[in-house]
Design a protein around this motif. Structure first.
Motif, PDB file in Angstrom:
ATOM      1  N   GLU A 125      -5.774   0.927 -10.528  1.00 23.32           N
ATOM      2  CA  GLU A 125      -6.523   2.130  -9.961  1.00 23.32           C
ATOM      3  C   GLU A 125      -6.217   2.041  -8.018  1.00 23.32           C
ATOM      4  O   GLU A 125      -6.257   3.411  -7.560  1.00 23.32           O
ATOM      5  CB  GLU A 125      -7.895   1.592  -9.763  1.00 23.32           C
ATOM      6  N   ILE A 126      -6.058   1.297  -7.843  1.00 21.32           N
ATOM      7  CA  ILE A 126      -5.343   1.198  -5.906  1.00 21.32           C
ATOM      8  C   ILE A 126      -4.511   2.115  -6.112  1.00 21.32           C
ATOM      9  O   ILE A 126      -4.617   2.963  -4.835  1.00 21.32           O
ATOM     10  CB  ILE A 126      -5.390  -0.140  -5.510  1.00 21.32           C
TER      11      ILE A 126
ATOM     12  N   ALA B  27       0.668  -3.970  -5.890  1.00 19.75           N
ATOM     13  CA  ALA B  27       0.834  -2.240  -6.502  1.00 19.75           C
ATOM     14  C   ALA B  27       1.740  -1.474  -6.033  1.00 19.75           C
ATOM     15  O   ALA B  27       2.210  -0.479  -6.030  1.00 19.75           O
ATOM     16  CB  ALA B  27      -1.171  -1.920  -6.118  1.00 19.75           C
ATOM     17  N   VAL B  28       1.516  -1.089  -4.354  1.00 18.85           N
ATOM     18  CA  VAL B  28       2.013  -1.165  -3.195  1.00 18.85           C
ATOM     19  C   VAL B  28       3.489  -0.888  -4.050  1.00 18.85           C
ATOM     20  O   VAL B  28       4.499   0.147  -3.947  1.00 18.85           O
ATOM     21  CB  VAL B  28       1.859  -0.991  -2.208  1.00 18.85           C
TER      22      VAL B  28
ATOM     23  N   LEU C 276      -1.525  -7.997   3.830  1.00 19.56           N
ATOM     24  CA  LEU C 276      -2.045  -6.896   2.756  1.00 19.56           C
ATOM     25  C   LEU C 276      -3.019  -8.152   1.818  1.00 19.56           C
ATOM     26  O   LEU C 276      -2.139  -8.604   2.056  1.00 19.56           O
ATOM     27  CB  LEU C 276      -1.406  -6.152   2.841  1.00 19.56           C
ATOM     28  N   ARG C 277      -3.707  -7.555   1.150  1.00 24.95           N
ATOM     29  CA  ARG C 277      -3.766  -7.960  -0.019  1.00 24.95           C
ATOM     30  C   ARG C 277      -3.101  -8.368  -0.578  1.00 24.95           C
ATOM     31  O   ARG C 277      -2.404  -7.337  -0.732  1.00 24.95           O
ATOM     32  CB  ARG C 277      -5.621  -7.962  -0.931  1.00 24.95           C
TER      33      ARG C 277
ATOM     34  N   VAL D 295      -3.493  -0.611   6.871  1.00 25.93           N
ATOM     35  CA  VAL D 295      -3.294  -2.064   6.102  1.00 25.93           C
ATOM     36  C   VAL D 295      -5.156  -1.884   6.087  1.00 25.93           C
ATOM     37  O   VAL D 295      -5.835  -3.154   4.686  1.00 25.93           O
ATOM     38  CB  VAL D 295      -3.105  -3.475   7.083  1.00 25.93           C
ATOM     39  N   SER D 296      -5.547  -2.436   6.900  1.00 21.59           N
ATOM     40  CA  SER D 296      -7.170  -2.542   6.558  1.00 21.59           C
ATOM     41  C   SER D 296      -7.805  -1.770   5.632  1.00 21.59           C
ATOM     42  O   SER D 296      -8.729  -2.128   4.586  1.00 21.59           O
ATOM     43  CB  SER D 296      -7.994  -2.076   7.433  1.00 21.59           C
ATOM     44  N   MET D 297      -7.811  -0.673   5.560  1.00 20.13           N
ATOM     45  CA  MET D 297      -8.391   0.625   4.229  1.00 20.13           C
ATOM     46  C   MET D 297      -7.520   0.575   3.132  1.00 20.13           C
ATOM     47  O   MET D 297      -8.356   0.431   1.798  1.00 20.13           O
ATOM     48  CB  MET D 297      -7.542   2.205   5.128  1.00 20.13           C
ATOM     49  N   ALA D 298      -6.931  -0.282   3.028  1.00 21.18           N
ATOM     50  CA  ALA D 298      -6.342  -0.348   1.978  1.00 21.18           C
ATOM     51  C   ALA D 298      -6.554  -1.356   0.994  1.00 21.18           C
ATOM     52  O   ALA D 298      -7.071  -1.533   0.030  1.00 21.18           O
ATOM     53  CB  ALA D 298      -3.786  -0.492   2.472  1.00 21.18           C
ATOM     54  N   ASN D 299      -6.876  -2.780   2.181  1.00 20.21           N
ATOM     55  CA  ASN D 299      -7.411  -3.645   1.691  1.00 20.21           C
ATOM     56  C   ASN D 299      -8.760  -3.930   1.204  1.00 20.21           C
ATOM     57  O   ASN D 299      -9.601  -3.959   0.137  1.00 20.21           O
ATOM     58  CB  ASN D 299      -7.516  -4.734   2.720  1.00 20.21           C
TER      59      ASN D 299
END
Length: 75
Positions: free
Chosen positions: A32-33, A68-69, A61-62, A10-14
């Motif tokens: 892009e995400i 995006a996901v 998640l933001r 979650v941190s990396m995705a944010n």
């Protein structure tokens, strides 16, 4: 995947979201995400993130990352 591992994902995705969110075109930001996650993340990581979205409503998640996901189906 353990709670600590999903917290890291979650941190990396944010962080990825934070990088692309300032783009003027919201749709392009989401593309892009999702593209970065598809290109750079191992399928197991993407699956774990999708499971987190499905089972826990993407807690942590933001909003742009969650959108995006959900829009691009990361698996």
């Amino acid at each position: 995947m353990s709670g600590k591992n999903i917290d890291n994902l979650v941190s990396m995705a944010n962080q990825i979201g934070d990088f692309f969110a300032p783009m003027k075109d919201h749709r392009k930001s989401m593309d892009e995400i999702a593209g970065h996650l598809k290109r750079s993340w191992d399928p197991r990581m993407r699956t774990a993130l999708m499971n987190h979205v499905e089972q826990h409503d993407g807690e942590g998640l933001r909003p742009i990352v969650l959108e995006a996901v959900r829009t691009h189906k990361m698996i």
